[in-house]
Enzyme design. Structure first.
Site, mmCIF file in Angstrom:
data_model
loop_
_atom_site.group_PDB
_atom_site.id
_atom_site.type_symbol
_atom_site.label_atom_id
_atom_site.label_comp_id
_atom_site.label_asym_id
_atom_site.label_seq_id
_atom_site.Cartn_x
_atom_site.Cartn_y
_atom_site.Cartn_z
ATOM 1 N N SER A 134 0.842 -1.188 0.000
ATOM 2 C CA SER A 134 0.000 0.000 0.000
ATOM 3 C C SER A 134 0.882 1.243 0.000
ATOM 4 O O SER A 134 1.573 1.519 0.980
ATOM 5 C CB SER A 134 -0.918 0.002 1.227
ATOM 6 O OG SER A 134 -1.716 1.161 1.259
ATOM 7 N N ALA A 135 0.891 1.970 -1.116
ATOM 8 C CA ALA A 135 1.684 3.183 -1.246
ATOM 9 C C ALA A 135 0.768 4.401 -1.268
ATOM 10 O O ALA A 135 -0.454 4.279 -1.143
ATOM 11 C CB ALA A 135 2.538 3.113 -2.512
ATOM 12 N N SER A 136 1.362 5.574 -1.432
ATOM 13 C CA SER A 136 0.580 6.813 -1.359
ATOM 14 C C SER A 136 -0.310 7.016 -2.573
ATOM 15 O O SER A 136 -1.352 7.668 -2.482
ATOM 16 C CB SER A 136 1.527 8.006 -1.203
ATOM 17 O OG SER A 136 2.483 8.025 -2.238
ATOM 18 N N ALA A 138 -1.189 4.255 -4.844
ATOM 19 C CA ALA A 138 -1.943 3.051 -5.205
ATOM 20 C C ALA A 138 -1.677 1.949 -4.198
ATOM 21 O O ALA A 138 -0.756 2.041 -3.372
ATOM 22 C CB ALA A 138 -1.555 2.590 -6.608
ATOM 23 N N GLN A 139 -2.505 0.901 -4.261
ATOM 24 C CA GLN A 139 -2.258 -0.299 -3.477
ATOM 25 C C GLN A 139 -2.526 -1.515 -4.346
ATOM 26 O O GLN A 139 -3.282 -1.452 -5.307
ATOM 27 C CB GLN A 139 -3.107 -0.310 -2.214
ATOM 28 C CG GLN A 139 -4.595 -0.236 -2.405
ATOM 29 C CD GLN A 139 -5.320 0.016 -1.087
ATOM 30 O OE1 GLN A 139 -5.111 1.038 -0.430
ATOM 31 N NE2 GLN A 139 -6.182 -0.916 -0.686
ATOM 32 N N LYS A 154 -3.243 -3.640 -9.309
ATOM 33 C CA LYS A 154 -2.809 -2.360 -8.754
ATOM 34 C C LYS A 154 -3.958 -1.354 -8.922
ATOM 35 O O LYS A 154 -4.415 -1.122 -10.038
ATOM 36 C CB LYS A 154 -1.555 -1.880 -9.498
ATOM 37 C CG LYS A 154 -0.920 -0.627 -8.958
ATOM 38 C CD LYS A 154 0.377 -0.359 -9.739
ATOM 39 C CE LYS A 154 1.040 0.927 -9.311
ATOM 40 N NZ LYS A 154 2.277 1.188 -10.091
ATOM 41 N N ASP A 289 14.120 2.788 -11.888
ATOM 42 C CA ASP A 289 14.023 2.550 -10.443
ATOM 43 C C ASP A 289 14.340 1.081 -10.141
ATOM 44 O O ASP A 289 13.495 0.355 -9.621
ATOM 45 C CB ASP A 289 12.613 2.910 -9.963
ATOM 46 C CG ASP A 289 12.521 2.976 -8.446
ATOM 47 O OD1 ASP A 289 13.571 3.141 -7.792
ATOM 48 O OD2 ASP A 289 11.410 2.848 -7.905
#
Length: 556
Positions: A134-136, A138-139, A154, A289
């Site tokens: 869970s990121a800022s 999307a999850q 996603k 990345d």
């Protein structure tokens, strides 16, 4: 200068300013003029005593994390510019945790069903309510398709698009204020950083871009042994929902598990290096990345990268520039390196070229031919940082992205095999690029392009010359002069003159009211002429208002 949209987003502006003060960055906020523009009192500008004891890189990271997704992305963009910001700050920003509490599943369900056009059960045989990440922005939720294939879905977090839009507007305003009122910030190109942030964040918010990136990588690596690109399920994807093949492998950082499966980490380092060089020198399209969390190892020593939201591109011109610099580095030709940097506009016109060449020669001599295991990366970054700041070098964002990717690849390579050296493997690619650049076909194409440009210029020149002379004859040709660095002075002078005029009005009211009291004419209030009493009362209110405004500005 008023902040753009200040009144529409006043609450968010004030929150940002308070966080800056909370983490001890009051000087930056003051130089930007945020307290006076946002009417912040002294109580709102106090830093927490415990926070002051922490180093400034840690405080900066903590501030960005508290401000949310857009500012976390800003920190990630800044960390890519490790050659423009202090190494300790770049290192700290690379630790930014883009992890938040997951959104309620009912909201996620609503987004998935709205994007795909039907109930989840119509598209998935199973859809886990618990996310695997869970990121800022999307999850991700594990799921199983109707055909029984394991996937990861996603999903964009609800409302994040509007939050990012507001924050980007505010960041651009702050960047412009920084360039205007903090001259030393211009070397870091604040507005350029925000523009780059806006471009990358908007791309990440549209999951179709990531899906297209995966398709490009899939085509580029279709005939490449040792790298596997996961599958995109286009019929189960949209701008806010992305369904991908679920990769089950060993994280590339888990060396014990890799060895236990019979895979030699050195072979993985060689495979990864070949993949990196192919992306840079052949495809011009690279994974930007590639940290260990985004790289998995499958059976047989096959590397499977994931998360293609951030990619970099090298056009033909950039590949030529890269070939030039790399060729001269391989040949240990310092004069060639300096000439190339001057031609690319990296070195300012007023720089001391002789001293710069001597410093570059010293840097090349100390690190040339060393394997990764013998290079102190932290020390090398520090020396590069000092060189860039000493000569005020201008490095383009695209090169920063490439530098960050190469730095991350280098860390992975060192982790897998400390004595691995990328340079010998790069020489054939560099030589091929140089041969292509000076080949007959390339020369003919460039000659045709130059001839076409000259033809267009010859056609346009008479018209443009006639137009310019016509304007000059009619007196319409003018020269526009712009002053730089005086905006803050003009702003402060405007405030001072307003306060002075306000004080004169108060003084005039006091004098006028005193004269009215001397006339002793009605109507009366408390035994005194009413107009005189009211005048004194109004003057007192205005005077108190003026004093409060001065005290709140912090400039008594």
């Amino acid at each position: 200068m008023l902040l753009k949209g200040r009144y529409r987003h006043l609450k968010r502006y004030r929150q940002i300013a308070r966080v800056l003060f909370k983490y001890g960055f009051s000087e930056i906020a003051d130089r930007l003029g945020l307290p006076s523009r946002l009417r912040l009192g002294r109580r709102q500008r106090r830093a927490e005593e415990e926070v002051r004891k922490v180093s400034y890189p840690v405080r900066f990271r903590m501030a960005l994390e508290e401000l949310g997704p857009t500012f976390i992305k800003l920190g990630q963009v800044l960390s890519m510019r490790s050659f423009l910001i202090p190494p300790e700050l770049a290192s700290e920003l690379s630790k930014l945790q883009d992890e938040v509490a997951p959104a309620p599943f009912e909201e996620i369900r609503r987004i998935v069903e709205g994007e795909l056009g039907g109930p989840i059960s119509s598209f998935f045989a199973d859809f886990s309510e618990e996310p695997v990440g869970s990121a800022s922005l999307a999850q991700a939720h594990p799921a199983v398709t109707r055909d029984g294939e394991e996937v990861v879905v996603k999903v964009q977090r609800p409302g994040v698009e509007e939050i990012v839009k507001v924050d980007l507007e505010i960041l651009m305003d702050i960047a412009k204020l920084a360039e205007r009122y903090i001259p030393e910030s211009r070397q870091y190109d604040p507005t350029g950083v925000v523009r780059e942030l806006a471009k990358t964040t908007r791309r990440e918010l549209n999951f179709k871009n990531e899906a297209r990136n995966i398709e490009i990588f899939s085509r580029n690596f279709s005939d490449f042994d040792g790298v596997y690109i996961l599958r995109v399920y286009w019929d189960l994807s949209s701008a806010k929902v992305l369904t991908l093949e679920r990769i089950k492998g060993i994280k590339i950082s888990d060396l014990d598990a890799i060895r236990a499966s019979g895979i030699d980490p050195k072979d993985l380092a060689v495979t990864g290096a070949r993949a990196v060089l192919k992306q840079m020198f052949e495809d011009g399209f690279f994974h930007a990345d590639p940290h260990p969390g985004n790289l998995f190892v499958l059976e047989g020593g096959v590397i499977a990268p994931v998360d293609f939201g951030m990619v970099g591109r090298l056009d033909e011109r950039m590949k030529e520039e890269l070939a030039d610099v790399a060729f001269y580095i391989v040949q240990k030709d310092v004069d060639g390196i300096v000439r190339t940097l001057i031609r690319l506009g990296v070195l300012p016109e007023d720089a001391d070229v002789r001293s710069f060449g001597a410093d570059v020669a010293d840097l090349v001599d100390r690190y040339y031919g060393l394997s990764l295991g013998r290079v102190d990366v932290k020390e090398a970054l520090q020396e590069g940082y000092e060189l860039i700041h000493r000569y005020k070098l201008r490095v383009q964002p695209s090169w920063m992205l490439l530098g960050r990717a190469l730095g991350t690849y280098e860390e992975v390579g060192r982790m897998l095999y400390p004595d691995f050296d990328l340079l010998p493997m790069a020489r054939p690619y560099i030589r091929r690029l140089v041969r292509e650049r000076f080949g007959i076909k390339k020369g003919l194409r460039e000659l045709v392009a130059v001839a076409d440009d000259l033809r267009k210029l010859a056609r346009a020149l008479p018209y443009e010359l006639e137009r310019t002379l016509g304007k000059a004859a009619r007196g319409e040709l003018g020269v526009e002069l712009r002053h730089r660095g005086l905006e803050r002075f003009i702003d402060e002078l405007d405030k001072a003159s307003n306060r002075l005029a306000f004080a004169l009005v108060v003084a005039a009211l006091i004098v006028g009211s005193a004269l009215v009291l001397q006339l002793d004419r009605g109507p009366f209030l408390f035994g005194y002429p009413a107009f005189g009493v009211l005048g004194f009362l109004f003057a007192g209110i205005l005077g108190i208002w003026l004093v409060i405004a001065i005290l709140r500005s912090g400039r008594m």
